[in-house]
Design a protein around this motif. Structure first.
Motif, PDB file in Angstrom:
ATOM      1  N   ASP A 167      47.803  78.869 -44.852  1.00 14.48           N
ATOM      2  CA  ASP A 167      47.585  79.687 -45.962  1.00 14.48           C
ATOM      3  C   ASP A 167      46.853  81.158 -45.757  1.00 14.48           C
ATOM      4  O   ASP A 167      46.891  82.157 -46.371  1.00 14.48           O
ATOM      5  N   LEU A 168      45.953  80.880 -44.742  1.00 11.85           N
ATOM      6  CA  LEU A 168      44.993  82.079 -44.754  1.00 11.85           C
ATOM      7  C   LEU A 168      45.792  83.210 -43.871  1.00 11.85           C
ATOM      8  O   LEU A 168      45.495  84.483 -43.969  1.00 11.85           O
ATOM      9  N   PRO A 175      48.847  76.853 -52.362  1.00 15.06           N
ATOM     10  CA  PRO A 175      49.255  77.933 -53.210  1.00 15.06           C
ATOM     11  C   PRO A 175      50.116  77.350 -54.507  1.00 15.06           C
ATOM     12  O   PRO A 175      50.118  78.021 -55.485  1.00 15.06           O
ATOM     13  N   VAL A 176      51.222  76.630 -54.012  1.00 13.07           N
ATOM     14  CA  VAL A 176      52.306  76.125 -54.925  1.00 13.07           C
ATOM     15  C   VAL A 176      51.805  75.681 -56.086  1.00 13.07           C
ATOM     16  O   VAL A 176      52.263  75.717 -57.388  1.00 13.07           O
ATOM     17  N   GLU A 181      45.676  89.344 -40.432  1.00 14.18           N
ATOM     18  CA  GLU A 181      44.533  89.619 -39.318  1.00 14.18           C
ATOM     19  C   GLU A 181      44.180  88.265 -38.782  1.00 14.18           C
ATOM     20  O   GLU A 181      43.798  88.129 -37.561  1.00 14.18           O
ATOM     21  N   TYR A 182      44.279  87.224 -39.617  1.00 11.90           N
ATOM     22  CA  TYR A 182      43.838  86.026 -39.182  1.00 11.90           C
ATOM     23  C   TYR A 182      44.540  85.403 -37.813  1.00 11.90           C
ATOM     24  O   TYR A 182      43.935  84.582 -37.211  1.00 11.90           O
ATOM     25  N   PRO A 222      37.515  90.278 -48.730  1.00 19.08           N
ATOM     26  CA  PRO A 222      38.030  90.601 -47.599  1.00 19.08           C
ATOM     27  C   PRO A 222      37.758  89.915 -46.365  1.00 19.08           C
ATOM     28  O   PRO A 222      36.953  88.969 -46.411  1.00 19.08           O
ATOM     29  N   PHE A 223      38.703  89.552 -45.310  1.00 17.84           N
ATOM     30  CA  PHE A 223      38.531  88.876 -44.364  1.00 17.84           C
ATOM     31  C   PHE A 223      37.472  89.162 -43.476  1.00 17.84           C
ATOM     32  O   PHE A 223      37.273  90.487 -42.957  1.00 17.84           O
TER      33      PHE A 223
END
Length: 254
Positions: free
Chosen positions: A218-219, A70-71, A225-226, A165-166
């Motif tokens: 990251d997830l 992400p960075v 909810e991961y 969505p997950f």
């Protein structure tokens, strides 16, 4: 015009990826039609070849992981359009693989060689299964989003991009990373395991196991909810979490 250019860029990047994916199957499978394959005849002294191969694998690993963070993405978005970010990642990953295919140096030596036709057939079947599992797994989680086509298509239509969505479809209810399971089959299933092949498969395996930790972190940030999913579903081996929990329960009861 800009929207169309970004769309064509995304399609072109995907085309490079898919051609690279097909070439990778032939490269790892030692197709005799290719100018260079994973287990070809050594051309350089062992130490020199080994150094080149490690550097090529390291370059791919750094590119593949660094650009996914992400960075880095936040910095990268100052240079490329947001809709093209994923396509650019896909393109750079493909170029890193093309570099590896072009300069890979076999080192020779054989760890095992299966001569029996049935045994060879089983290894080739496992090899094909691995590549098919990789491709199938990408479609389970939206193949077109994963490789940037959804992003450039939405911007062509003038629609905002939305994070998917997950979900845990099909195989993702059995293991968290069926795609990586497919890679393991693809890289380890061979009737003739050379020392070159061992180096390649082992380094990719170490990289995947390390990358999973970063990917799951990251997830968890994007999909809270991961975390519960990670506790319930094993990473790579079906039923592993349940066996581990049962063992922990037995130890607690004792």
């Amino acid at each position: 015009m800009k929207r169309l250019a970004i769309f064509l860029y995304g399609v072109g990047s995907y085309a490079v990826f898919f051609a690279t994916f097909l070439y990778a199957i032939a490269f790892v499978g030692n197709c005799p039609l290719l100018p260079r394959t994973l287990d070809g005849a050594p051309q350089l002294p062992t130490l020199q070849a080994l150094t080149i191969d490690i550097l090529l694998l390291a370059a791919f690993a750094v590119q593949h992981s660094l650009m996914a963070r992400p960075v880095f993405k936040r910095w990268w978005l100052g240079l490329v359009p947001e809709a093209a970010e994923r396509s650019t990642y896909v393109l750079f990953s493909s170029l890193a693989l093309i570099l590896l295919f072009s300069y890979w140096q076999p080192i020779g030596g054989v760890l095992w060689a299966v001569e029996n036709s049935v045994g060879r057939g089983l290894f080739y079947a496992a090899f094909a299964f691995g590549w098919l599992l990789v491709l199938y797994s990408t479609f389970l989680i939206n193949h077109f989003d994963l490789f940037g086509l959804r992003q450039v298509w939405l911007q062509l239509l003038g629609k905002p991009y939305t994070v998917l969505p997950f979900k845990t479809p099909a195989l993702y209810r059995i293991v968290r990373h069926p795609l990586y399971v497919g890679w393991f089959f693809a890289f380890w299933a061979t009737p003739e395991m050379s020392m070159t092949h061992v180096l390649f498969a082992l380094m990719i395996t170490v990289y995947i196991l390390s990358a999973i930790q970063l990917e799951e972190r990251d997830l968890c940030e994007v999909h809270p909810e991961y975390e519960a999913y990670r506790r319930e579903v094993p990473m790579l081996i079906p039923g592993f979490n349940r066996r581990r929990r049962a063992q922990a329960d037995d130890e607690a009861a004792a």
